[in-house]
Each structure stands twice: as C-alpha cells, then as structure tokens.
Design a protein around this motif. Sequence first.
Motif, short mmCIF file in Angstrom:
data_model
loop_
_atom_site.label_atom_id
_atom_site.label_comp_id
_atom_site.label_asym_id
_atom_site.label_seq_id
_atom_site.Cartn_x
_atom_site.Cartn_y
_atom_site.Cartn_z
N GLN A 190 40.22 47.29 38.38
CA GLN A 190 41.29 46.43 38.22
C GLN A 190 41.92 45.88 39.86
OE1 GLN A 190 44.26 49.72 37.11
NE2 GLN A 190 44.12 49.17 34.51
N VAL A 232 40.04 42.23 40.76
CA VAL A 232 40.54 41.90 39.90
C VAL A 232 42.31 41.23 40.41
CG1 VAL A 232 41.19 40.52 37.40
CG2 VAL A 232 39.59 41.91 37.93
N ALA A 281 38.67 46.31 34.41
CA ALA A 281 38.78 44.80 35.18
C ALA A 281 39.08 43.96 34.09
CB ALA A 281 36.61 44.29 35.50
N GLY A 282 38.78 44.12 32.75
CA GLY A 282 39.16 43.81 31.57
C GLY A 282 40.37 44.00 31.59
N THR A 283 41.40 44.71 31.25
CA THR A 283 43.22 44.35 31.14
C THR A 283 43.28 43.99 31.91
OG1 THR A 283 43.13 47.11 32.23
CG2 THR A 283 43.13 46.89 29.89
N ILE A 302 42.44 41.16 33.72
CA ILE A 302 41.88 40.22 33.39
C ILE A 302 43.33 39.17 32.78
CG2 ILE A 302 40.21 38.26 32.06
CD1 ILE A 302 38.68 39.78 33.74
N LEU A 303 43.25 40.67 31.36
CA LEU A 303 44.72 40.27 30.35
C LEU A 303 46.08 39.76 31.39
CD1 LEU A 303 43.25 42.79 27.19
CD2 LEU A 303 43.27 39.95 27.87
#
Length: 198
Positions: free
Chosen positions: A55, A58, A109-111, A113-114
């Motif tokens: 997190q 990002v 990182a994925g959450t 980016i969302l």
Amino acid sequence: MSETTSASAVSRSCSLPGSLPGSMPGDLPRRERLARIVRVDHAGEYGAKRIYEGQIAVMGKGRHGKTLRHMAEQELVHLEYFEKQLNRRRVRPTLLQPLWHVTGFLLGAGTAILGERAAMACTVAVEEVIEEHYEAQLKHLGPEEQELTDSIRKFQAEEVEHRDIGLQNEAERAAGYPILSAAIKAGTRAVIWVAERV
C-alpha cells in the motif's frame, strides 16, 4: 456425585499434563499447540507487513502515507517479537513464507490501486480476522505463558486500532465493499489455517 463434583472431575480429566487451558482429549499436545500459535502469528505479522509495504508503494506519497507508515511500523514490532519467539522456542517458520512475501505485497498494492477506500477496506477485513484469531488464541494460553499472553493482547489492541483507522477513512464506502471484504476475510482465514500447519 453432585453436578458440581462431576463437572470438576471432567475439567480435571481435560487438563492433562502438557495440555493447554480449555484442551480436550484428542487436542494437540501443549508444545505443538504453542508452536502453531507462534508460527501462525509470525506468518500473519509478516503478511501484514508486506500488505502495508504494498500500500505504501502505491499511496505512500499521498494523504494516507503517514498513517500507513505508522501501521507498518507497529506490524514490524509485532513481527520482530514473533521472530524472537520462533528462535527461543525452536519453532520453524511456515514453509510458505516466500509465497506470503509476494501475495501480501500484491494484496496491499492491488487494493491501493483500486483506490484509497479499497485499501482501507483491505485493512479492515484483515484486521477483523486477526483480532478474532488472537482472541481465540488467548483462550488457550495459561498463566505459564503470561508474557506471550500480554504481548498478544497488546498486538490485538493495535490491530483493532488499525481496523478503526480503516473505518474512519471510509473503508465501507469502497466500491463492492461487501464482496471485497468477504473475499479478503476468506483468504485471510485460509492463510491462517495453512500457516499453522505448513
């Protein structure tokens, strides 16, 4: 025999030498149960550290950067404690730590980016499961493990703090929050089950 005497006898029969409080016949021996507790908690704190690192990668320069770093620093303290416990108790870490290294970072990182709310939803979901997990563990630790108990209680309170930070930052307003939260919780519970055993 009175009901009270009978209950007392049952309680004594369930508290076999080398067992933990609340143990039942057929449960794991005390040493193995403690090994699982330390192993899974180390794995969980390692995964949490990697989620926050993802997190921060990002969102670290945004308005939540300071908050994310604060939570990551607390997770690092938790991780270092359980690393010492692994060494002191001669418990091997989970064999799947390299997998947690990658998946934890990708989840963070994925959450992120969302979006900010999705990142906070991730925090809420993970920390709710961890808080419940710690609470379940505390029921199996007796007075001979007071130092471990006290540490887990402290870490549990900090996980609740992280959950509350997520809620205060509109986690529940993330797009698809119920589905996102349920998926992350299910994944976290699965990881806990595997990390205890592998």
